[in-house]
Design a protein around this motif. Sequence first.
Motif, short mmCIF file in Angstrom:
data_model
loop_
_atom_site.label_atom_id
_atom_site.label_comp_id
_atom_site.label_asym_id
_atom_site.label_seq_id
_atom_site.Cartn_x
_atom_site.Cartn_y
_atom_site.Cartn_z
N ARG A 43 7.03 -13.41 8.96
CA ARG A 43 6.59 -12.12 9.50
C ARG A 43 5.15 -12.24 9.97
O ARG A 43 4.29 -12.77 9.25
CB ARG A 43 6.70 -11.07 8.40
CG ARG A 43 6.26 -9.70 8.85
CD ARG A 43 6.46 -8.71 7.73
NE ARG A 43 5.84 -7.44 8.08
CZ ARG A 43 6.27 -6.28 7.65
NH1 ARG A 43 7.32 -6.22 6.87
NH2 ARG A 43 5.68 -5.17 8.01
N PRO A 44 4.83 -11.79 11.19
CA PRO A 44 3.46 -11.93 11.68
C PRO A 44 2.49 -10.97 10.99
O PRO A 44 2.91 -10.01 10.35
CB PRO A 44 3.60 -11.59 13.17
CG PRO A 44 4.80 -10.74 13.25
CD PRO A 44 5.72 -11.20 12.16
N ARG A 45 1.22 -11.27 11.15
CA ARG A 45 0.19 -10.38 10.60
C ARG A 45 0.21 -9.05 11.29
O ARG A 45 0.73 -8.92 12.40
CB ARG A 45 -1.19 -11.02 10.80
CG ARG A 45 -1.39 -12.30 10.02
CD ARG A 45 -2.69 -12.97 10.38
NE ARG A 45 -3.82 -12.03 10.21
CZ ARG A 45 -5.07 -12.36 10.43
NH1 ARG A 45 -5.37 -13.58 10.83
NH2 ARG A 45 -6.03 -11.49 10.23
N LYS A 46 -0.39 -8.07 10.63
CA LYS A 46 -0.45 -6.75 11.25
C LYS A 46 -1.36 -6.81 12.49
O LYS A 46 -2.27 -7.64 12.57
CB LYS A 46 -0.95 -5.71 10.27
CG LYS A 46 -2.37 -5.92 9.79
CD LYS A 46 -2.78 -4.85 8.80
CE LYS A 46 -4.20 -5.09 8.31
NZ LYS A 46 -4.61 -4.07 7.38
N ALA A 47 -1.14 -5.92 13.43
CA ALA A 47 -1.88 -5.94 14.68
C ALA A 47 -3.34 -5.57 14.43
O ALA A 47 -3.66 -4.70 13.61
CB ALA A 47 -1.26 -4.96 15.68
N ARG A 48 -4.22 -6.25 15.18
CA ARG A 48 -5.64 -5.97 15.05
C ARG A 48 -5.98 -4.66 15.71
O ARG A 48 -5.53 -4.39 16.82
CB ARG A 48 -6.43 -7.10 15.76
CG ARG A 48 -7.25 -7.91 14.83
CD ARG A 48 -7.94 -9.00 15.59
NE ARG A 48 -9.31 -8.64 15.89
CZ ARG A 48 -10.09 -9.27 16.72
NH1 ARG A 48 -9.64 -10.31 17.38
NH2 ARG A 48 -11.32 -8.89 16.91
N ARG A 49 -6.81 -3.87 15.06
CA ARG A 49 -7.25 -2.62 15.68
C ARG A 49 -8.57 -2.85 16.38
O ARG A 49 -9.49 -3.41 15.80
CB ARG A 49 -7.44 -1.54 14.61
CG ARG A 49 -6.13 -1.09 14.02
CD ARG A 49 -6.31 0.16 13.21
NE ARG A 49 -5.12 0.35 12.37
CZ ARG A 49 -5.13 0.75 11.16
NH1 ARG A 49 -6.29 1.03 10.55
NH2 ARG A 49 -4.02 0.91 10.49
N MET A 50 -8.65 -2.44 17.59
CA MET A 50 -9.89 -2.65 18.37
C MET A 50 -10.69 -1.37 18.43
O MET A 50 -10.20 -0.31 18.53
CB MET A 50 -9.56 -3.12 19.77
CG MET A 50 -8.87 -4.46 19.77
SD MET A 50 -9.90 -5.75 19.16
CE MET A 50 -10.28 -6.56 20.65
#
Length: 183
Positions: free
Chosen positions: A176-183
């Motif tokens: 499972r990929p990491r959670k999406a980065r918040r910009m």
Amino acid sequence: MSAALAVAWQRLRGAARGGLVAALCRGLRSGPRDLAEAAASKEAETRGTTDLSPLILQRSSMRWDGKVYEEIPIAHIKATYNNTHVQVVTFDNMSLAHTSCGTEGFQNAKKGTAIAAQTAAMAAAVKARGKGVLHVRVMVKGLGPGRKAAIRGLTMGGLEVISITDNTPVPHNGCRPRKARRM
């Protein structure tokens, strides 16, 4: 299943009554002349494949400095997002030269650039040339910015690239990929 058997039985009965036996037994060879023709065609087919098989099984006649393809040294390029490693090994995995962007003096974010990868590859090529390597096979692994630049650096360092192989590992929906980065 029984319907198919019934249809086959009706065809067989109808063929036995009429002159359709030859139509049903088209693939059957019964006479000596038919058998001889079948053997000749079979022999021609096998002769056609045996004529090609020595060519397929024969080792390639292409040579680079008297070495066949399997004996040419390999340049492994591992291009990550933060760094690029270049290692030149013999065909039996004895290391000839190893450099990375960090060992060439690049620090922090500059290690992940194409210029750093090109410089590292040129340094590895010069070290390998000093040990008598002229031709290399290239195996690239990773998706970093230094992929193409490292190959370019090997040629600029004086090595002739024979082949390029991509060994980047591709997951078939593994972790499972990491959670999406918040910009």
